[in-house]
Design a protein around this motif. Structure first.
Motif, PDB file in Angstrom:
ATOM      1  N   ASN A  80      40.838  29.405  65.185  1.00  0.00           N
ATOM      2  CA  ASN A  80      40.809  28.224  66.035  1.00  0.00           C
ATOM      3  C   ASN A  80      39.695  28.360  67.056  1.00  0.00           C
ATOM      4  N   VAL A  81      38.974  27.249  67.280  1.00  0.00           N
ATOM      5  CA  VAL A  81      37.888  27.224  68.255  1.00  0.00           C
ATOM      6  C   VAL A  81      37.825  25.831  68.875  1.00  0.00           C
ATOM      7  N   THR A  82      37.412  25.769  70.116  1.00  0.00           N
ATOM      8  CA  THR A  82      37.347  24.500  70.826  1.00  0.00           C
ATOM      9  C   THR A  82      36.204  23.612  70.333  1.00  0.00           C
ATOM     10  N   HIS A  83      36.444  22.316  70.393  1.00  0.00           N
ATOM     11  CA  HIS A  83      35.389  21.349  70.057  1.00  0.00           C
ATOM     12  C   HIS A  83      34.232  21.427  71.062  1.00  0.00           C
ATOM     13  N   ASN A  84      34.454  22.025  72.207  1.00  0.00           N
ATOM     14  CA  ASN A  84      33.387  22.156  73.198  1.00  0.00           C
ATOM     15  C   ASN A  84      32.218  22.999  72.700  1.00  0.00           C
ATOM     16  N   LEU A  85      32.428  23.728  71.593  1.00  0.00           N
ATOM     17  CA  LEU A  85      31.367  24.569  71.043  1.00  0.00           C
ATOM     18  C   LEU A  85      30.586  23.882  69.927  1.00  0.00           C
ATOM     19  N   VAL A  86      30.847  22.601  69.718  1.00  0.00           N
ATOM     20  CA  VAL A  86      30.095  21.840  68.710  1.00  0.00           C
ATOM     21  C   VAL A  86      28.584  21.927  68.942  1.00  0.00           C
ATOM     22  N   PRO A  87      28.082  21.751  70.171  1.00  0.00           N
ATOM     23  CA  PRO A  87      26.625  21.838  70.346  1.00  0.00           C
ATOM     24  C   PRO A  87      26.040  23.184  69.883  1.00  0.00           C
ATOM     25  N   MET A  88      26.773  24.263  70.094  1.00  0.00           N
ATOM     26  CA  MET A  88      26.318  25.580  69.651  1.00  0.00           C
ATOM     27  C   MET A  88      26.308  25.643  68.123  1.00  0.00           C
ATOM     28  N   ALA A  89      27.349  25.105  67.503  1.00  0.00           N
ATOM     29  CA  ALA A  89      27.424  25.089  66.039  1.00  0.00           C
ATOM     30  C   ALA A  89      26.321  24.225  65.440  1.00  0.00           C
ATOM     31  N   VAL A  90      26.037  23.102  66.071  1.00  0.00           N
ATOM     32  CA  VAL A  90      24.958  22.223  65.591  1.00  0.00           C
ATOM     33  C   VAL A  90      23.627  22.965  65.668  1.00  0.00           C
ATOM     34  N   GLU A  91      23.378  23.619  66.788  1.00  0.00           N
ATOM     35  CA  GLU A  91      22.120  24.355  66.981  1.00  0.00           C
ATOM     36  C   GLU A  91      21.958  25.459  65.937  1.00  0.00           C
ATOM     37  N   ALA A  92      23.059  26.081  65.534  1.00  0.00           N
ATOM     38  CA  ALA A  92      23.028  27.163  64.538  1.00  0.00           C
ATOM     39  C   ALA A  92      23.098  26.640  63.110  1.00  0.00           C
ATOM     40  N   ASP A  93      23.145  25.320  62.950  1.00  0.00           N
ATOM     41  CA  ASP A  93      23.218  24.666  61.640  1.00  0.00           C
ATOM     42  C   ASP A  93      24.480  25.057  60.853  1.00  0.00           C
ATOM     43  N   ILE A  94      25.572  25.220  61.585  1.00  0.00           N
ATOM     44  CA  ILE A  94      26.842  25.537  60.919  1.00  0.00           C
ATOM     45  C   ILE A  94      27.949  24.544  61.282  1.00  0.00           C
ATOM     46  N   TYR A  95      27.583  23.449  61.927  1.00  0.00           N
ATOM     47  CA  TYR A  95      28.594  22.451  62.279  1.00  0.00           C
ATOM     48  C   TYR A  95      29.309  21.914  61.040  1.00  0.00           C
ATOM     49  N   LYS A  96      28.557  21.391  60.099  1.00  0.00           N
ATOM     50  CA  LYS A  96      29.197  20.781  58.911  1.00  0.00           C
ATOM     51  C   LYS A  96      29.987  21.806  58.103  1.00  0.00           C
ATOM     52  N   PRO A  97      29.451  22.993  57.820  1.00  0.00           N
ATOM     53  CA  PRO A  97      30.268  23.970  57.092  1.00  0.00           C
ATOM     54  C   PRO A  97      31.577  24.323  57.797  1.00  0.00           C
ATOM     55  N   LEU A  98      31.560  24.326  59.140  1.00  0.00           N
ATOM     56  CA  LEU A  98      32.775  24.646  59.887  1.00  0.00           C
ATOM     57  C   LEU A  98      33.695  23.445  60.049  1.00  0.00           C
ATOM     58  N   TRP A  99      33.171  22.376  60.633  1.00  0.00           N
ATOM     59  CA  TRP A  99      34.004  21.232  61.004  1.00  0.00           C
ATOM     60  C   TRP A  99      34.235  20.264  59.843  1.00  0.00           C
ATOM     61  N   TYR A 114      21.539  30.688  72.801  1.00  0.00           N
ATOM     62  CA  TYR A 114      22.809  30.040  72.486  1.00  0.00           C
ATOM     63  C   TYR A 114      23.732  29.916  73.691  1.00  0.00           C
ATOM     64  N   LYS A 115      23.608  30.795  74.641  1.00  0.00           N
ATOM     65  CA  LYS A 115      24.437  30.692  75.847  1.00  0.00           C
ATOM     66  C   LYS A 115      24.135  29.416  76.630  1.00  0.00           C
ATOM     67  N   LYS A 116      22.963  28.837  76.415  1.00  0.00           N
ATOM     68  CA  LYS A 116      22.615  27.565  77.062  1.00  0.00           C
ATOM     69  C   LYS A 116      23.536  26.438  76.596  1.00  0.00           C
ATOM     70  N   PHE A 117      24.180  26.625  75.447  1.00  0.00           N
ATOM     71  CA  PHE A 117      25.043  25.592  74.872  1.00  0.00           C
ATOM     72  C   PHE A 117      26.515  25.790  75.230  1.00  0.00           C
ATOM     73  N   GLN A 118      26.805  26.744  76.096  1.00  0.00           N
ATOM     74  CA  GLN A 118      28.182  26.936  76.529  1.00  0.00           C
ATOM     75  C   GLN A 118      28.618  25.717  77.348  1.00  0.00           C
ATOM     76  N   PRO A 119      29.846  25.285  77.170  1.00  0.00           N
ATOM     77  CA  PRO A 119      30.308  24.105  77.911  1.00  0.00           C
ATOM     78  C   PRO A 119      30.405  24.385  79.412  1.00  0.00           C
ATOM     79  N   PRO A 120      29.923  23.459  80.213  1.00  0.00           N
ATOM     80  CA  PRO A 120      29.956  23.660  81.664  1.00  0.00           C
ATOM     81  C   PRO A 120      31.374  23.714  82.244  1.00  0.00           C
TER      82      PRO A 120
END
Length: 113
Positions: free
Chosen positions: A25-44, A75-81
């Motif tokens: 389980n992982v929060t949706h707040n990490l979507v920007p990080m997943a998108v940047e790593a090109d793993i959003y679609k494989p994960l979500w 990638y830490k730049k994409f951590q949710p504020p």
């Protein structure tokens, strides 16, 4: 809200039985990080990119994970504020998911978003 990923084995279409061999389980707040790593679609959205088995999602995750680990400050730049989700937590989530995929390469992948 969060994403929950599952791996199942011994699936029976006739009776609906399936044995869960992994859950993450992982929060949706990490979507920007997943998108940047090109793993959003494989994960979500594995179903949208034709991923049905653990071995199929593993290839995408390994590539994204390698980049995330190689460039932590980027990638830490994409951590949710708001503090809900972190680089470190995402790395742990990915490592556990990849371990499950390695252990059960023929398992069926499901994502509950």
């Amino acid at each position: 809200m969060s994403l929950t990923v599952y791996l199942y084995e011994n699936c029976c279409d006739a009776c609906g039985r399936k044995d869960r061999v992994h859950r993450g389980n992982v929060t949706h707040n990490l979507v920007p990080m997943a998108v940047e790593a090109d793993i959003y679609k494989p994960l979500w959205r594995p179903d949208e990119v034709g991923i049905t088995k653990a071995s199929e999602v593993l290839a995408a995750l390994e590539k994204g994970y390698a980049d995330i680990r190689a460039r932590p400050e980027h990638y830490k730049k994409f951590q949710p504020p708001n503090g809900w989700g972190s680089y470190e937590g995402f790395v742990i989530f990915l490592a556990h998911y990849m371990a499950g995929c390695n252990e059960h390469p023929n398992a069926i992948v499901e994502a509950d978003r």
